[in-house]
Scaffold this motif. Structure first.
Motif, PDB file in Angstrom:
ATOM      1  N   GLN A  61       1.058  -0.621  -0.370  1.00  0.00           N
ATOM      2  CA  GLN A  61      -0.198   0.224  -0.121  1.00  0.00           C
ATOM      3  C   GLN A  61       0.502   1.376   0.235  1.00  0.00           C
ATOM      4  OE1 GLN A  61      -2.769  -0.045   3.459  1.00  0.00           O
ATOM      5  NE2 GLN A  61      -3.595  -1.993   2.141  1.00  0.00           N
ATOM      6  N   ASP A  62       2.471   0.906   0.463  1.00  0.00           N
ATOM      7  CA  ASP A  62       2.883   2.481   0.524  1.00  0.00           C
ATOM      8  C   ASP A  62       4.179   2.496   0.097  1.00  0.00           C
ATOM      9  OD1 ASP A  62       1.530   2.742   3.297  1.00  0.00           O
ATOM     10  OD2 ASP A  62       3.059   1.576   3.793  1.00  0.00           O
ATOM     11  N   ASP A  63       4.155   4.163  -0.591  1.00  0.00           N
ATOM     12  CA  ASP A  63       5.210   4.278  -1.624  1.00  0.00           C
ATOM     13  C   ASP A  63       7.011   3.663  -0.504  1.00  0.00           C
ATOM     14  OD1 ASP A  63       3.716   5.134  -3.289  1.00  0.00           O
ATOM     15  OD2 ASP A  63       4.393   7.027  -2.410  1.00  0.00           O
ATOM     16  N   LYS A  64       7.980   2.852  -1.133  1.00  0.00           N
ATOM     17  CA  LYS A  64       8.527   2.360  -0.460  1.00  0.00           C
ATOM     18  C   LYS A  64       9.992   2.890  -1.093  1.00  0.00           C
ATOM     19  CE  LYS A  64       6.746  -1.177  -2.826  1.00  0.00           C
ATOM     20  NZ  LYS A  64       7.188  -2.573  -3.177  1.00  0.00           N
ATOM     21  N   THR A  65      10.557   2.822  -0.006  1.00  0.00           N
ATOM     22  CA  THR A  65      12.297   3.470   0.491  1.00  0.00           C
ATOM     23  C   THR A  65      13.310   1.817   0.113  1.00  0.00           C
ATOM     24  OG1 THR A  65      11.694   5.247   0.803  1.00  0.00           O
ATOM     25  CG2 THR A  65      13.966   4.630   1.140  1.00  0.00           C
ATOM     26  N   ARG A  66      14.094   1.583  -0.359  1.00  0.00           N
ATOM     27  CA  ARG A  66      14.578   0.042  -0.171  1.00  0.00           C
ATOM     28  C   ARG A  66      15.942   0.323   0.157  1.00  0.00           C
ATOM     29  NH1 ARG A  66      12.466  -4.552  -1.937  1.00  0.00           N
ATOM     30  NH2 ARG A  66      13.614  -6.541  -1.166  1.00  0.00           N
ATOM     31  N   LEU A  67      16.503   0.199   1.400  1.00  0.00           N
ATOM     32  CA  LEU A  67      17.239   0.222   2.132  1.00  0.00           C
ATOM     33  C   LEU A  67      17.658  -1.167   1.972  1.00  0.00           C
ATOM     34  CD1 LEU A  67      18.134   2.421   5.183  1.00  0.00           C
ATOM     35  CD2 LEU A  67      18.843   0.238   5.063  1.00  0.00           C
ATOM     36  N   LYS A  68      18.953  -1.005   1.972  1.00  0.00           N
ATOM     37  CA  LYS A  68      20.084  -2.704   2.688  1.00  0.00           C
ATOM     38  C   LYS A  68      21.076  -2.369   2.684  1.00  0.00           C
ATOM     39  CE  LYS A  68      21.448  -6.325  -1.079  1.00  0.00           C
ATOM     40  NZ  LYS A  68      21.663  -7.169  -2.228  1.00  0.00           N
ATOM     41  N   ILE A  69      21.467  -3.183   3.172  1.00  0.00           N
ATOM     42  CA  ILE A  69      22.796  -3.059   4.137  1.00  0.00           C
ATOM     43  C   ILE A  69      23.750  -3.816   3.921  1.00  0.00           C
ATOM     44  CG2 ILE A  69      23.885  -2.526   6.821  1.00  0.00           C
ATOM     45  CD1 ILE A  69      21.175  -3.083   8.081  1.00  0.00           C
ATOM     46  N   LEU A  70      24.880  -3.333   2.686  1.00  0.00           N
ATOM     47  CA  LEU A  70      25.822  -3.780   2.629  1.00  0.00           C
ATOM     48  C   LEU A  70      27.203  -4.358   2.787  1.00  0.00           C
ATOM     49  CD1 LEU A  70      26.430  -2.148  -0.789  1.00  0.00           C
ATOM     50  CD2 LEU A  70      24.868  -3.840  -0.003  1.00  0.00           C
ATOM     51  N   GLY A  71      27.014  -3.614   4.325  1.00  0.00           N
ATOM     52  CA  GLY A  71      28.364  -3.997   4.969  1.00  0.00           C
ATOM     53  C   GLY A  71      29.684  -2.970   5.077  1.00  0.00           C
ATOM     54  N   GLU A  72      30.704  -3.157   6.485  1.00  0.00           N
ATOM     55  CA  GLU A  72      31.792  -2.271   5.941  1.00  0.00           C
ATOM     56  C   GLU A  72      31.256  -0.937   5.579  1.00  0.00           C
ATOM     57  OE1 GLU A  72      34.031  -4.151   3.408  1.00  0.00           O
ATOM     58  OE2 GLU A  72      34.429  -5.368   4.339  1.00  0.00           O
ATOM     59  N   GLY A  73      29.994  -0.388   6.082  1.00  0.00           N
ATOM     60  CA  GLY A  73      29.706   0.901   6.507  1.00  0.00           C
ATOM     61  C   GLY A  73      29.303   2.091   5.513  1.00  0.00           C
ATOM     62  N   LYS A  74      28.507   0.533   4.263  1.00  0.00           N
ATOM     63  CA  LYS A  74      28.505   1.234   3.213  1.00  0.00           C
ATOM     64  C   LYS A  74      26.210   0.911   3.367  1.00  0.00           C
ATOM     65  CE  LYS A  74      32.068   0.989   0.138  1.00  0.00           C
ATOM     66  NZ  LYS A  74      32.835  -0.225  -0.182  1.00  0.00           N
ATOM     67  N   ILE A  75      25.502   2.101   2.008  1.00  0.00           N
ATOM     68  CA  ILE A  75      24.135   1.285   2.394  1.00  0.00           C
ATOM     69  C   ILE A  75      23.823   1.312   0.955  1.00  0.00           C
ATOM     70  CG2 ILE A  75      21.914   1.899   3.701  1.00  0.00           C
ATOM     71  CD1 ILE A  75      23.824   1.338   5.831  1.00  0.00           C
ATOM     72  N   GLU A  76      23.198   1.208   0.884  1.00  0.00           N
ATOM     73  CA  GLU A  76      22.561   1.354  -0.932  1.00  0.00           C
ATOM     74  C   GLU A  76      20.930   1.750  -1.035  1.00  0.00           C
ATOM     75  OE1 GLU A  76      23.222  -1.545  -4.332  1.00  0.00           O
ATOM     76  OE2 GLU A  76      20.951  -2.329  -3.926  1.00  0.00           O
ATOM     77  N   ILE A 108      27.294  -7.024   9.051  1.00  0.00           N
ATOM     78  CA  ILE A 108      27.067  -8.282  10.602  1.00  0.00           C
ATOM     79  C   ILE A 108      26.290  -7.142  11.531  1.00  0.00           C
ATOM     80  CG2 ILE A 108      29.544  -8.295  10.290  1.00  0.00           C
ATOM     81  CD1 ILE A 108      30.091  -5.690  11.463  1.00  0.00           C
ATOM     82  N   ALA A 109      25.593  -8.097  12.021  1.00  0.00           N
ATOM     83  CA  ALA A 109      24.656  -7.049  13.700  1.00  0.00           C
ATOM     84  C   ALA A 109      25.742  -5.780  14.083  1.00  0.00           C
ATOM     85  CB  ALA A 109      25.222  -8.375  14.869  1.00  0.00           C
ATOM     86  N   GLN A 110      26.217  -5.425  14.517  1.00  0.00           N
ATOM     87  CA  GLN A 110      27.001  -4.205  14.297  1.00  0.00           C
ATOM     88  C   GLN A 110      26.259  -3.477  13.262  1.00  0.00           C
ATOM     89  OE1 GLN A 110      27.871  -3.023  17.555  1.00  0.00           O
ATOM     90  NE2 GLN A 110      27.155  -0.962  16.255  1.00  0.00           N
ATOM     91  N   ASP A 111      25.694  -3.280  11.841  1.00  0.00           N
ATOM     92  CA  ASP A 111      25.229  -2.886  10.932  1.00  0.00           C
ATOM     93  C   ASP A 111      24.473  -2.588  11.114  1.00  0.00           C
ATOM     94  OD1 ASP A 111      28.046  -2.450  10.016  1.00  0.00           O
ATOM     95  OD2 ASP A 111      27.663  -4.635   8.663  1.00  0.00           O
ATOM     96  N   MET A 112      23.354  -3.674  11.318  1.00  0.00           N
ATOM     97  CA  MET A 112      21.979  -3.515  11.277  1.00  0.00           C
ATOM     98  C   MET A 112      21.697  -3.008  12.628  1.00  0.00           C
ATOM     99  SD  MET A 112      21.624  -7.804  11.076  1.00  0.00           S
ATOM    100  CE  MET A 112      19.504  -7.579  11.078  1.00  0.00           C
TER     101      MET A 112
ATOM    102  N   ASN B 108      29.828  -9.326  15.477  1.00  0.00           N
ATOM    103  CA  ASN B 108      30.210  -9.651  14.153  1.00  0.00           C
ATOM    104  C   ASN B 108      29.789 -10.675  13.952  1.00  0.00           C
ATOM    105  OD1 ASN B 108      32.703  -8.077  13.909  1.00  0.00           O
ATOM    106  ND2 ASN B 108      33.708  -8.747  15.572  1.00  0.00           N
ATOM    107  N   LEU B 109      28.500 -10.797  14.701  1.00  0.00           N
ATOM    108  CA  LEU B 109      27.458 -12.335  13.861  1.00  0.00           C
ATOM    109  C   LEU B 109      26.985 -12.028  11.996  1.00  0.00           C
ATOM    110  CD1 LEU B 109      26.015 -15.096  14.476  1.00  0.00           C
ATOM    111  CD2 LEU B 109      24.138 -13.505  14.966  1.00  0.00           C
ATOM    112  N   ASN B 110      27.371 -12.576  11.585  1.00  0.00           N
ATOM    113  CA  ASN B 110      26.246 -12.312   9.897  1.00  0.00           C
ATOM    114  C   ASN B 110      24.994 -11.808  10.116  1.00  0.00           C
ATOM    115  OD1 ASN B 110      25.499 -13.134   7.927  1.00  0.00           O
ATOM    116  ND2 ASN B 110      27.689 -12.809   7.061  1.00  0.00           N
TER     117      ASN B 110
END
Lengths: 139, 140
Positions: A61-76, A108-112, B108-110
């Motif tokens: 129903q909503d307009d979407k923004t798709r964010l992908k966590i690539l890791g190492e500080g990079k986000i798509e 990795i979990a920290q990126d999330m 560091n867990l994937n």
């Protein structure tokens, strides 16, 4: 009375400090080793539904923004790659869109947690974490 | 001329006076560690903490699921490989329906492994989980 007897009497009146020091040292070592100073905090995380019908219909129903966590500080975001520090302004511009968070293979979990922190800092409301997709080469 | 006993007594008295400042310091250290530190059971595995700005306090006495970098799960003094942790957690949730489960994962867990874990929790009927985090150190 002889002087030795007088000394003996005086020493008996004084409390010897040595056993006290022993006990205090043992207590000190115990508390130094057993106590921890790290304070734990918590982050409430809603677990994504494993592709149920309700969740999908909400997303459509909503307009979407798709964010992908690539890791190492990079986000798509919508197929464009950014550094983490750049994305808060982009997300603010698209605040009314539903934000779909996808986790890349290298993340990795920290990126999330970093992204979740940003989402709560920006007070974004329509946020969905995309669930785990089974892949044949995954264990 | 002083007797041997007199000299020994004087020496002992002199030594005790020297030790007093040290006892004071040791006492202060003891009081500091007793008040400032908190004693709790150590984690079954050494994990690198997740850093988050979240300031929500957490109760360290709740049951915690630990997950290390390789994806090994530690739950109630046992270690589980793969998805073998499902049945003990399901059993725990049946026995304690109001239990709050805390999840402490290695930073560091994937991400995919973490999502897989979450999907298993969802299968077990959990809709929310509490992630254990720490505030980032000042300057980092």
């Amino acid at each position: 009375m002889s002087s030795i007897a007088q000394q003996y009497k005086r020493r008996k009146l004084m409390i010897s400090l040595t056993p006290l020091i022993d006990v205090v040292f043992i207590l000190l070592i115990f508390f130094m080793l057993a106590s921890s100073f790290a304070k734990n905090h918590s982050l409430e995380l809603n677990i994504p539904a494993n592709g149920t019908a309700n969740a999908k219909s909400d997303i459509i129903q909503d307009d979407k923004t798709r964010l992908k966590i690539l890791g190492e500080g990079k986000i798509e975001i919508n197929q464009t790659t950014y550094v983490f520090s750049e994305i808060s302004s982009i997300l603010l511009k698209q605040k009314n869109n539903r934000l779909l968070i996808e986790v890349g293979d290298q993340a990795i979990a920290q990126d999330m947690v970093q992204v979740m922190d940003l989402v709560s800092k920006l007070a974004l409301e329509k946020v969905s974490l995309l669930p785990y997709k089974k892949k044949e080469n995954m264990e | 001329m002083k007797s041997i006993a007199q000299r020994t007594a004087k020496k002992a008295h002199f030594t005790e006076e020297n030790v007093l400042p040290m006892i004071n310091v040791v006492f202060l250290l003891l009081i500091f560690f007793m008040i400032a530190g908190h004693i709790s059971a150590s984690d079954p595995v050494d994990l690198e903490a997740l850093y988050s700005e979240s300031e929500t306090k957490t109760d360290d006495n709740e049951v915690t699921i630990f997950v290390d970098q390789s994806g090994l799960v530690y739950f109630l003094d046992n270690t589980y490989k793969g998805e073998t942790f499902k049945s003990p957690i399901a059993h725990h949730l049946t026995a304690n329906p109001n239990a709050i489960l805390r999840l402490k994962v290695d930073s560091n867990l994937n991400g995919q492994k973490m999502l897989k874990l979450l999907s298993i929790f969802r299968e077990l009927g959990l809709t929310e989980v509490t992630l254990v985090t720490q505030l980032p150190e000042a300057g980092s």
